[in-house]
Scaffold this motif. Sequence first.
Motif, PDB file in Angstrom:
ATOM      1  N   PHE A  98       0.956  -1.205  -0.007  1.00  0.00           N
ATOM      2  CA  PHE A  98       0.003  -0.133  -0.130  1.00  0.00           C
ATOM      3  C   PHE A  98       0.908   1.404  -0.067  1.00  0.00           C
ATOM      4  O   PHE A  98       0.382   2.144  -0.548  1.00  0.00           O
ATOM      5  CB  PHE A  98      -0.974   0.114   1.259  1.00  0.00           C
ATOM      6  CG  PHE A  98      -2.143  -0.831   0.993  1.00  0.00           C
ATOM      7  CD1 PHE A  98      -3.325  -0.476   0.295  1.00  0.00           C
ATOM      8  CD2 PHE A  98      -2.000  -2.177   1.539  1.00  0.00           C
ATOM      9  CE1 PHE A  98      -4.247  -1.191   0.123  1.00  0.00           C
ATOM     10  CE2 PHE A  98      -3.381  -2.997   1.407  1.00  0.00           C
ATOM     11  CZ  PHE A  98      -4.209  -2.374   0.611  1.00  0.00           C
ATOM     12  N   ASN A  99       2.034   1.259   0.280  1.00  0.00           N
ATOM     13  CA  ASN A  99       2.929   2.304   0.462  1.00  0.00           C
ATOM     14  C   ASN A  99       4.206   2.266  -0.236  1.00  0.00           C
ATOM     15  O   ASN A  99       4.980   3.093  -0.155  1.00  0.00           O
ATOM     16  CB  ASN A  99       3.269   2.588   2.190  1.00  0.00           C
ATOM     17  CG  ASN A  99       1.987   3.077   2.718  1.00  0.00           C
ATOM     18  OD1 ASN A  99       1.754   4.140   2.626  1.00  0.00           O
ATOM     19  ND2 ASN A  99       1.744   2.224   3.608  1.00  0.00           N
ATOM     20  N   PHE A 100       4.152   1.224  -1.348  1.00  0.00           N
ATOM     21  CA  PHE A 100       5.389   1.412  -2.359  1.00  0.00           C
ATOM     22  C   PHE A 100       4.788   0.797  -3.465  1.00  0.00           C
ATOM     23  O   PHE A 100       4.187  -0.345  -3.537  1.00  0.00           O
ATOM     24  CB  PHE A 100       6.543   0.493  -1.671  1.00  0.00           C
ATOM     25  CG  PHE A 100       7.684   0.440  -2.685  1.00  0.00           C
ATOM     26  CD1 PHE A 100       8.633   1.459  -2.559  1.00  0.00           C
ATOM     27  CD2 PHE A 100       8.067  -0.591  -3.465  1.00  0.00           C
ATOM     28  CE1 PHE A 100       9.615   1.480  -3.352  1.00  0.00           C
ATOM     29  CE2 PHE A 100       9.179  -0.830  -3.969  1.00  0.00           C
ATOM     30  CZ  PHE A 100      10.013   0.458  -4.128  1.00  0.00           C
ATOM     31  N   SER A 101       5.111   1.540  -4.360  1.00  0.00           N
ATOM     32  CA  SER A 101       4.801   0.990  -5.798  1.00  0.00           C
ATOM     33  C   SER A 101       5.410   0.527  -6.831  1.00  0.00           C
ATOM     34  O   SER A 101       5.416   0.649  -7.875  1.00  0.00           O
ATOM     35  CB  SER A 101       3.803   2.479  -6.368  1.00  0.00           C
ATOM     36  OG  SER A 101       4.890   3.432  -6.683  1.00  0.00           O
ATOM     37  N   GLY A 102       6.691   0.216  -6.294  1.00  0.00           N
ATOM     38  CA  GLY A 102       7.893  -0.319  -7.034  1.00  0.00           C
ATOM     39  C   GLY A 102       8.986   0.735  -7.353  1.00  0.00           C
ATOM     40  O   GLY A 102      10.015   0.283  -7.841  1.00  0.00           O
ATOM     41  N   SER A 103       8.665   1.987  -7.264  1.00  0.00           N
ATOM     42  CA  SER A 103       9.925   2.892  -7.229  1.00  0.00           C
ATOM     43  C   SER A 103       9.723   3.955  -6.048  1.00  0.00           C
ATOM     44  O   SER A 103       8.460   4.550  -6.099  1.00  0.00           O
ATOM     45  CB  SER A 103       9.811   3.598  -8.617  1.00  0.00           C
ATOM     46  OG  SER A 103      10.818   4.604  -8.713  1.00  0.00           O
ATOM     47  N   ARG A 104      10.596   4.499  -5.361  1.00  0.00           N
ATOM     48  CA  ARG A 104      10.490   5.270  -4.254  1.00  0.00           C
ATOM     49  C   ARG A 104      10.319   6.419  -4.679  1.00  0.00           C
ATOM     50  O   ARG A 104       9.952   7.758  -4.015  1.00  0.00           O
ATOM     51  CB  ARG A 104      11.440   5.168  -3.318  1.00  0.00           C
ATOM     52  CG  ARG A 104      11.496   5.838  -1.972  1.00  0.00           C
ATOM     53  CD  ARG A 104      10.149   5.413  -1.255  1.00  0.00           C
ATOM     54  NE  ARG A 104       8.824   5.792  -1.875  1.00  0.00           N
ATOM     55  CZ  ARG A 104       7.765   5.334  -1.357  1.00  0.00           C
ATOM     56  NH1 ARG A 104       7.531   4.325  -0.464  1.00  0.00           N
ATOM     57  NH2 ARG A 104       6.646   5.693  -1.875  1.00  0.00           N
ATOM     58  N   ASP A 105      10.453   7.042  -5.956  1.00  0.00           N
ATOM     59  CA  ASP A 105      10.351   8.344  -6.505  1.00  0.00           C
ATOM     60  C   ASP A 105       9.118   8.447  -7.059  1.00  0.00           C
ATOM     61  O   ASP A 105       8.744   9.571  -7.804  1.00  0.00           O
ATOM     62  CB  ASP A 105      11.340   9.154  -7.295  1.00  0.00           C
ATOM     63  CG  ASP A 105      11.837   8.143  -8.413  1.00  0.00           C
ATOM     64  OD1 ASP A 105      10.931   7.008  -8.641  1.00  0.00           O
ATOM     65  OD2 ASP A 105      12.480   8.335  -9.258  1.00  0.00           O
ATOM     66  N   GLN A 106       7.839   7.654  -6.677  1.00  0.00           N
ATOM     67  CA  GLN A 106       6.401   7.650  -7.322  1.00  0.00           C
ATOM     68  C   GLN A 106       5.630   7.509  -6.022  1.00  0.00           C
ATOM     69  O   GLN A 106       6.008   6.851  -5.041  1.00  0.00           O
ATOM     70  CB  GLN A 106       6.439   6.376  -8.305  1.00  0.00           C
ATOM     71  CG  GLN A 106       7.323   6.508  -9.255  1.00  0.00           C
ATOM     72  CD  GLN A 106       6.877   7.709 -10.521  1.00  0.00           C
ATOM     73  OE1 GLN A 106       5.813   7.887 -10.305  1.00  0.00           O
ATOM     74  NE2 GLN A 106       7.816   7.954 -11.229  1.00  0.00           N
ATOM     75  N   PRO A 107       4.588   7.991  -6.351  1.00  0.00           N
ATOM     76  CA  PRO A 107       3.320   8.006  -5.111  1.00  0.00           C
ATOM     77  C   PRO A 107       2.864   6.688  -5.217  1.00  0.00           C
ATOM     78  O   PRO A 107       2.998   5.594  -5.866  1.00  0.00           O
ATOM     79  CB  PRO A 107       2.498   9.095  -5.710  1.00  0.00           C
ATOM     80  CG  PRO A 107       2.590   8.902  -7.064  1.00  0.00           C
ATOM     81  CD  PRO A 107       3.893   8.932  -7.405  1.00  0.00           C
ATOM     82  N   SER A 108       2.079   6.380  -4.041  1.00  0.00           N
ATOM     83  CA  SER A 108       1.467   5.052  -3.825  1.00  0.00           C
ATOM     84  C   SER A 108       0.231   5.233  -2.976  1.00  0.00           C
ATOM     85  O   SER A 108      -0.346   6.386  -2.909  1.00  0.00           O
ATOM     86  CB  SER A 108       2.317   4.299  -2.635  1.00  0.00           C
ATOM     87  OG  SER A 108       2.538   5.136  -1.479  1.00  0.00           O
TER      88      SER A 108
END
Length: 460
Positions: A217-227
């Motif tokens: 829920f809090n990580f979309s695969g890249s940390r410079d992207q929203p979740s």
Amino acid sequence: MTRTFMIVIISDLHLTDGTTGQTIKENAFRIFSRRVRDMAIAASWRKGGRYQPIERIDILLLGDILDVLRSTAWLEQDHGPRPWSDPDDLPFIGKLNDITTAILAHNESALTCLRNLAEPGGLLLPPPGGANGDPRPSEPGLPVEVGIHYMVGNHDWFYSIPGRSCQLHRRKVAAALALENDPEQPFPHEPEESARIDGILRAHGVRACHGDIYDPFNFSGSRDQPSLGDAIVIELLNRFPFEVRNRMGSLLPRTFIESLRELDNVRPLAAASVWVDALLHVHGVSAMQAGKVKDTWNSLVDDFLGLDFIRERGSVFNPFERVDRLEYALRFTRDVPLGLSGALGAWWNRVTGDTAESYFAHAAREKAIEDLEARFVVYGHTHHHEIVPLDVASGNGRGGAQAYFNAGTWRRVHRLARSSRSSRTFVAYDVMTYLAFFKDDERKGRPFACWSGALGEGPD
């Protein structure tokens, strides 16, 4: 003489701009400053009882230090910038600048305590003296270098956005916290993204990151992207008290509206509806007005599920897809009458035992642990401090136990009571955890120290 040093790790301070719930007080930073000096003195005692002052301390801030998400500034315009906006758009850059500036200003006295540690002479240790080298506290102290390093998590990921658009914000943060990070470069999310941080951790046999990569829920695969978590915090947890105040502010007790701002500090977060029900009861809100509060929540759930950002991440119902699970859970809270929330709280306690999810299984699968390159793994994110033994390493020159640590949090929590006498009672307290890892013969050869405490809420 070998240059020696220790590292201290803290995470999840969640310092906000003051527009949402309570953050930990300035005094916690004063306590931390004193404890860092105490730990440095302890680390200066070597094997065999010899006192040799350490020369440097590195403090690693392991993510969610500045909480950019928990701000009502995101709600000032219905169609204004959000974390999922284009990071190169001027409105987004301006909003991030406003929130960052407000966080730093709101926490200036607390951050000054941290920044002072890194200033020349900010940390002094008694010099050795006498035949056996015992410390001489009456003599002028020896200065210790202090380096402060920042890694991002899921509430401050904005500072990891590459390019020129976020350099201004990183410069402000670096100056306010006296960071050794290069503000011209994205703040790292993984230690390998910073040669300096990676080298410090490897020297101590430590693998450390925020840990949000294990939370879908809090990580979309890249940390410079929203979740998804960004939208949950802003459009539900932040917006609910905001909308209740705007729609019904003159009809509800001020203390009730102020207490609603603590919604994101409720633990477990699944008990949020129980929290609201309890507040309505404690503050004597009438059944009619309570129904309108519930209607406000219901409308926000519908608005949230209709967001393009959310709809793009879910399609046909599938109970195994996280967006669909989220929709199911939110519609459940939407359809449950407030009067049943207390019973749901009792049910939650029976089913879960109020246990926090542990990430120790992920730590055990870290390559550095499997390859015996590291003895210790440190995550944050869960806010649940723990030490979990993993194995006993051998053959890597380090030896000794391998263990997983969670760095806990520095924040206010309102935890659902476990007593069978009440199903909607919460107890509030501030919590604070910090970890230290020692190298070679520091601390007489002991490899780590963990300190965790809680301070109960006072009448004011």
